[in-house]
Write a protein that holds these residues in place. Structure first.
Motif, PDB file in Angstrom:
ATOM      1  N   LEU A 242       4.664  89.762  10.012  1.00 11.84           N
ATOM      2  CA  LEU A 242       4.992  89.671  11.734  1.00 11.84           C
ATOM      3  C   LEU A 242       6.285  88.996  11.692  1.00 11.84           C
ATOM      4  O   LEU A 242       7.174  89.161  12.742  1.00 11.84           O
ATOM      5  CB  LEU A 242       4.054  88.599  12.144  1.00 11.84           C
ATOM      6  CG  LEU A 242       2.606  89.142  12.471  1.00 11.84           C
ATOM      7  CD1 LEU A 242       1.545  87.927  13.039  1.00 11.84           C
ATOM      8  CD2 LEU A 242       2.556  90.332  13.109  1.00 11.84           C
ATOM      9  N   ALA A 243       6.895  87.980  10.810  1.00  6.37           N
ATOM     10  CA  ALA A 243       8.361  87.635  10.714  1.00  6.37           C
ATOM     11  C   ALA A 243       9.185  88.980  10.740  1.00  6.37           C
ATOM     12  O   ALA A 243      10.132  89.061  11.492  1.00  6.37           O
ATOM     13  CB  ALA A 243       8.509  86.660   9.758  1.00  6.37           C
ATOM     14  N   LEU A 244       8.957  89.884   9.867  1.00  4.23           N
ATOM     15  CA  LEU A 244       9.625  91.046   9.712  1.00  4.23           C
ATOM     16  C   LEU A 244       9.766  92.014  10.905  1.00  4.23           C
ATOM     17  O   LEU A 244      10.667  92.487  11.257  1.00  4.23           O
ATOM     18  CB  LEU A 244       9.084  91.911   8.452  1.00  4.23           C
ATOM     19  CG  LEU A 244       9.893  93.332   8.174  1.00  4.23           C
ATOM     20  CD1 LEU A 244      11.336  92.920   7.974  1.00  4.23           C
ATOM     21  CD2 LEU A 244       9.087  93.948   7.035  1.00  4.23           C
ATOM     22  N   LEU A 245       8.476  91.891  11.459  1.00  5.35           N
ATOM     23  CA  LEU A 245       8.505  92.864  12.966  1.00  5.35           C
ATOM     24  C   LEU A 245       9.112  92.113  13.837  1.00  5.35           C
ATOM     25  O   LEU A 245      10.109  92.790  14.676  1.00  5.35           O
ATOM     26  CB  LEU A 245       7.075  92.951  13.260  1.00  5.35           C
ATOM     27  CG  LEU A 245       6.199  94.164  12.564  1.00  5.35           C
ATOM     28  CD1 LEU A 245       4.677  94.023  12.977  1.00  5.35           C
ATOM     29  CD2 LEU A 245       6.765  95.176  12.563  1.00  5.35           C
ATOM     30  N   SER A 246       9.320  90.858  13.870  1.00  2.00           N
ATOM     31  CA  SER A 246      10.172  90.039  14.827  1.00  2.00           C
ATOM     32  C   SER A 246      11.433  90.251  14.554  1.00  2.00           C
ATOM     33  O   SER A 246      12.459  90.450  15.434  1.00  2.00           O
ATOM     34  CB  SER A 246       9.802  88.573  14.861  1.00  2.00           C
ATOM     35  OG  SER A 246       8.453  88.247  15.503  1.00  2.00           O
ATOM     36  N   GLU A 247      11.849  90.328  13.434  1.00  2.00           N
ATOM     37  CA  GLU A 247      13.309  90.424  12.921  1.00  2.00           C
ATOM     38  C   GLU A 247      13.874  91.774  13.354  1.00  2.00           C
ATOM     39  O   GLU A 247      14.779  92.064  13.759  1.00  2.00           O
ATOM     40  CB  GLU A 247      13.339  90.321  11.204  1.00  2.00           C
ATOM     41  CG  GLU A 247      14.955  90.513  10.887  1.00  2.00           C
ATOM     42  CD  GLU A 247      14.926  90.443   9.367  1.00  2.00           C
ATOM     43  OE1 GLU A 247      15.648  91.488   8.779  1.00  2.00           O
ATOM     44  OE2 GLU A 247      14.107  89.756   8.897  1.00  2.00           O
ATOM     45  N   ARG A 248      12.926  92.752  13.260  1.00  2.00           N
ATOM     46  CA  ARG A 248      13.206  94.267  13.777  1.00  2.00           C
ATOM     47  C   ARG A 248      13.467  94.283  15.148  1.00  2.00           C
ATOM     48  O   ARG A 248      14.347  95.106  15.749  1.00  2.00           O
ATOM     49  CB  ARG A 248      12.450  94.939  13.216  1.00  2.00           C
ATOM     50  CG  ARG A 248      12.242  95.229  11.579  1.00  2.00           C
ATOM     51  CD  ARG A 248      13.442  96.236  11.020  1.00  2.00           C
ATOM     52  NE  ARG A 248      13.677  95.773   9.609  1.00  2.00           N
ATOM     53  CZ  ARG A 248      12.871  96.256   8.530  1.00  2.00           C
ATOM     54  NH1 ARG A 248      11.934  97.292   8.889  1.00  2.00           N
ATOM     55  NH2 ARG A 248      13.100  96.168   7.270  1.00  2.00           N
ATOM     56  N   LEU A 249      12.476  93.678  15.843  1.00  2.00           N
ATOM     57  CA  LEU A 249      12.613  93.721  17.291  1.00  2.00           C
ATOM     58  C   LEU A 249      13.619  93.009  17.738  1.00  2.00           C
ATOM     59  O   LEU A 249      14.010  93.582  19.105  1.00  2.00           O
ATOM     60  CB  LEU A 249      11.236  92.943  17.888  1.00  2.00           C
ATOM     61  CG  LEU A 249       9.784  93.816  17.853  1.00  2.00           C
ATOM     62  CD1 LEU A 249       8.783  92.971  18.200  1.00  2.00           C
ATOM     63  CD2 LEU A 249      10.078  95.165  18.593  1.00  2.00           C
ATOM     64  N   VAL A 250      14.124  91.868  17.193  1.00  4.99           N
ATOM     65  CA  VAL A 250      15.543  91.366  17.777  1.00  4.99           C
ATOM     66  C   VAL A 250      16.589  92.242  17.919  1.00  4.99           C
ATOM     67  O   VAL A 250      17.481  92.185  18.731  1.00  4.99           O
ATOM     68  CB  VAL A 250      15.862  90.277  16.742  1.00  4.99           C
ATOM     69  CG1 VAL A 250      16.986  89.483  17.102  1.00  4.99           C
ATOM     70  CG2 VAL A 250      14.742  89.126  17.243  1.00  4.99           C
ATOM     71  N   GLN A 251      16.703  93.111  16.944  1.00  4.97           N
ATOM     72  CA  GLN A 251      17.689  94.225  16.782  1.00  4.97           C
ATOM     73  C   GLN A 251      17.662  95.366  18.151  1.00  4.97           C
ATOM     74  O   GLN A 251      18.774  95.892  18.468  1.00  4.97           O
ATOM     75  CB  GLN A 251      17.657  95.021  15.728  1.00  4.97           C
ATOM     76  CG  GLN A 251      17.957  93.935  14.541  1.00  4.97           C
ATOM     77  CD  GLN A 251      17.674  95.003  13.153  1.00  4.97           C
ATOM     78  OE1 GLN A 251      18.645  95.944  12.975  1.00  4.97           O
ATOM     79  NE2 GLN A 251      16.962  94.509  12.427  1.00  4.97           N
ATOM     80  N   VAL A 252      16.418  95.345  19.013  1.00  9.05           N
ATOM     81  CA  VAL A 252      16.321  96.368  19.796  1.00  9.05           C
ATOM     82  C   VAL A 252      15.953  95.836  21.332  1.00  9.05           C
ATOM     83  O   VAL A 252      16.006  96.383  22.362  1.00  9.05           O
ATOM     84  CB  VAL A 252      15.266  97.362  19.594  1.00  9.05           C
ATOM     85  CG1 VAL A 252      15.927  98.171  18.141  1.00  9.05           C
ATOM     86  CG2 VAL A 252      14.077  96.906  19.013  1.00  9.05           C
ATOM     87  N   LEU A 253      15.417  94.262  21.322  1.00 11.28           N
ATOM     88  CA  LEU A 253      15.010  93.923  22.323  1.00 11.28           C
ATOM     89  C   LEU A 253      15.397  92.560  22.760  1.00 11.28           C
ATOM     90  O   LEU A 253      15.756  91.859  21.907  1.00 11.28           O
ATOM     91  CB  LEU A 253      13.302  93.825  22.516  1.00 11.28           C
ATOM     92  CG  LEU A 253      12.453  95.159  22.653  1.00 11.28           C
ATOM     93  CD1 LEU A 253      10.930  94.918  22.595  1.00 11.28           C
ATOM     94  CD2 LEU A 253      12.892  96.085  23.834  1.00 11.28           C
ATOM     95  N   ASP A 254      15.720  92.030  24.179  1.00 15.99           N
ATOM     96  CA  ASP A 254      16.066  90.777  24.354  1.00 15.99           C
ATOM     97  C   ASP A 254      15.322  90.517  25.643  1.00 15.99           C
ATOM     98  O   ASP A 254      16.021  91.105  26.876  1.00 15.99           O
ATOM     99  CB  ASP A 254      17.807  90.833  24.336  1.00 15.99           C
ATOM    100  CG  ASP A 254      18.283  89.430  24.652  1.00 15.99           C
ATOM    101  OD1 ASP A 254      17.473  88.423  24.272  1.00 15.99           O
ATOM    102  OD2 ASP A 254      19.357  89.519  25.001  1.00 15.99           O
ATOM    103  N   PRO A 255      14.756  89.416  25.787  1.00 14.53           N
ATOM    104  CA  PRO A 255      14.384  88.716  24.804  1.00 14.53           C
ATOM    105  C   PRO A 255      13.026  89.241  24.009  1.00 14.53           C
ATOM    106  O   PRO A 255      12.612  90.273  24.371  1.00 14.53           O
ATOM    107  CB  PRO A 255      13.822  87.110  25.305  1.00 14.53           C
ATOM    108  CG  PRO A 255      13.125  87.835  26.714  1.00 14.53           C
ATOM    109  CD  PRO A 255      14.129  89.245  27.136  1.00 14.53           C
ATOM    110  N   VAL A 256      12.807  88.815  22.637  1.00 19.93           N
ATOM    111  CA  VAL A 256      11.510  89.283  22.044  1.00 19.93           C
ATOM    112  C   VAL A 256      10.420  88.393  22.141  1.00 19.93           C
ATOM    113  O   VAL A 256      10.734  87.072  22.048  1.00 19.93           O
ATOM    114  CB  VAL A 256      12.085  89.174  20.385  1.00 19.93           C
ATOM    115  CG1 VAL A 256      10.842  89.737  19.712  1.00 19.93           C
ATOM    116  CG2 VAL A 256      13.132  90.276  20.097  1.00 19.93           C
ATOM    117  N   PRO A 257       9.378  88.766  22.633  1.00 22.15           N
ATOM    118  CA  PRO A 257       8.187  88.089  23.035  1.00 22.15           C
ATOM    119  C   PRO A 257       7.718  87.704  21.565  1.00 22.15           C
ATOM    120  O   PRO A 257       7.590  88.124  20.609  1.00 22.15           O
ATOM    121  CB  PRO A 257       7.178  88.995  23.661  1.00 22.15           C
ATOM    122  CG  PRO A 257       7.689  90.229  23.130  1.00 22.15           C
ATOM    123  CD  PRO A 257       9.168  90.242  23.070  1.00 22.15           C
TER     124      PRO A 257
END
Length: 552
Positions: A242-257
């Motif tokens: 889940l940490a890896l998914l959050s890391e990837r989402l940070v690159q495409v979404l702001d904010p990341v839930p």
């Protein structure tokens, strides 16, 4: 002790989407069948998710589409993004099909709906039933099946292995299942959450560290990403993954839930394999037992369902005594080339989506942008992905009659092509009709097109053709006369009780098929079996005689 029986003419191994689709279509054709599955109950999740437009046409003919819609979320577009922004937008709503969308529907729901339909038609499903071994001769197949703690012998005329990538049927036949393994390991998470992305679209982000896909579920989202190069498949690590998914989402979404506890979390590797033969005498393979591939493009479940639809109508005819071995041979002749091409395209998609070298990523992104700027190329990509362009033009089972050079080939589908759907009007009750609505009757459909203002010779040809179709064919054949203009009166001379009369009121049929005096024979799977000028009706009768011939 469970007693074996010959009542079921077809024994299907595997109660996934492929096996259930085959069972439903056999029962629609009046062929009793039994399905066995080694699992005591269906799995609540799976990687298979999307139903493409062509598959939705099949499911509509089977009478289950509306129920599946209620358990799905429509995806109307696919967006691809690179590290510098948008690359490609594919709009499914532009497709010329009754169902211009991709349905996000988990395989477990597809199976539940198909199983309900199968049982409603009188189908018999044995769960916790494992195929141990089988043998065959010229009369049929004998299988030993473990059901719970008991072992019983089951007899049938045909056996079909729709039992997945680790097919027991394929193993018993000793057929090679050759291919390759991909180096990448993928992470999949189903999450009941909201993302700041359009919920009717699928999103792919081609990031330098690994691709990320966000696919809407009926409730929540599915996230798929590529793990680090040294990652291994195996049990998921929730905290780290889940940490890896959050890391990837940070690159495409702001904010990341904040990511909730996943409904399902798994790591998996990808294989590409294809079986050498789809048939050994009275034993067949279908679906993942024949081909497995990357989940990119959502082709696996759809290809398996199409395998089953193709095989079902041929088994129906064969078990009624028609067609013989040539009809059964056509299953592999038609479906294996489709799998070869599908595997090639999915492999290309998978390879390009996981590129890590900057130069190669840049070239890929430029090509995707160019595709999005060229309308015909974009439409071709969508039609291929939606399986609307799959055809059987090289099949020995389709024919163009004596007009082999097809000088009018630009008008209407070619033999082997999917028949397009068009809107028409019934001259019986004035109600609207759709050409694909005919497919709810699982038989061949002969479409007779007199053309504009049919003259006396044309009317004579029609009358003669309708009179000469043997009565025994009418159990396997429905005839529809499609008129440019409604006739004066009932026109009994054109359809003496043997044909439905439909009116091309809005010119939709003429737009898709041309205006000439022609005949079109549509197969139960919606592909064109035969076409010719109406003046060549004698050649159609010869084709029908070959198709409906008795014996082997």
């Amino acid at each position: 002790m469970i007693t074996g029986s010959r009542q079921a003419k077809v024994l299907i191994v595997g109660a996934g989407p492929t096996g259930l689709t085959l069972g439903v279509n056999l029962l629609r054709g009046g062929i009793p069948c039994r399905i066995i599955d080694r699992l005591p109950q269906r799995r609540p999740w799976s990687r298979a998710l999307g139903l493409h437009a062509r598959t939705l046409e099949f499911l509509d003919a089977m009478g289950v589409l509306q129920t599946l819609r209620e358990r799905s979320r429509p995806i109307r577009a696919v967006n691809l993004h690179g590290e510098k922004g948008p690359l490609l937008h594919l709009d499914f709503t532009a497709l010329d099909t009754p169902e211009p969308a991709l349905l996000s529907c988990p395989q477990s729901q597809v199976e539940a709906v198909l199983e309900e339909r199968f049982r409603s038609l009188g189908g018999e499903l044995w769960r916790d039933a494992e195929l141990l071994d089988c043998s065959q001769d010229g009369a049929g197949v004998r299988a030993r099946v473990r059901v719970g703690e008991q072992v019983t012998e089951v007899e049938a005329e045909i056996l079909v292995g729709a039992d997945g990538a680790h097919s027991r049927v394929r193993e018993l036949l000793g057929l090679p299942f050759e291919g390759m393994d991909y180096e990448e390991t993928f992470l999949l998470a189903d999450l009941d959450m909201e993302l700041d992305l359009p919920e009717d679209q699928s999103h792919g982000f081609l990031l330098p560290g690994g691709a990320l896909m966000a696919i809407p579920l009926p409730s929540g989202w599915r996230l798929i990403t590529v793990l680090e190069e040294d990652a291994e498949p195996g049990p998921a690590d929730p905290e780290r993954d889940l940490a890896l998914l959050s890391e990837r989402l940070v690159q495409v979404l702001d904010p990341v839930p904040e990511l909730p506890e996943p409904i399902w979390l798994t790591r998996f590797s990808v294989h590409r394999r294809l079986v050498s033969h789809y048939r050994r005498n009275r034993i067949f393979l279908a679906g993942d037992a024949c081909h497995i591939q990357s989940p990119m493009g959502a082709q696996g479940m759809n290809t398996g369902i199409a395998d089953a639809v193709n095989l079902a109508w041929k088994l129906v005819l064969f078990l009624r005594g028609y067609g013989g071995g040539a009809l059964l041979d056509s299953y592999q002749q038609e479906r294996r080339p489709v799998a070869v091409e599908m595997l090639r395209e999915v492999n290309l998609l998978s390879r390009t989506s996981t590129l890590r070298r900057p130069f190669l990523r840049g070239a890929r992104d430029s090509l995707l942008k160019l595709t999005g700027q060229r309308g015909p190329a974009e439409n071709k990509v969508m039609r291929r992905a939606s399986q609307l362009d799959i055809h059987y033009r090289a099949s020995p089972l389709v024919d163009a009659g004596p007009d082999a050079d097809l000088g009018w080939r630009h008008q209407g589908p070619l033999p082997g092509d999917r028949v397009p759907d068009v809107s028409l009007v019934s001259l019986h009750d004035g109600g609207p009709r759709h050409l694909h609505g005919l497919l709810r009757q699982p038989v061949h459909h002969l479409l007779l097109q007199p053309g504009e203002a049919p003259d006396h010779p044309t009317r004579v040809i029609l009358h003669a053709l309708l009179s000469r179709v043997p009565d025994e064919y009418l159990n396997e054949l429905r005839i529809t006369l499609i008129l440019n203009e409604p006739p004066e009166g009932a026109a009994p001379d054109m359809a003496p009780g043997r044909a439905h009369l439909w009116h091309d009121k809005d010119g939709d049929f003429a737009e898709h098929f041309g205006n000439g005096s022609r005949l079109w024979l549509m197969r139960p799977d919606g592909h064109l079996a035969y076409r010719a000028p109406l003046s060549d009706a004698d050649f159609l009768l010869a084709y029908l005689e070959r198709l409906f011939r008795r014996g082997v």
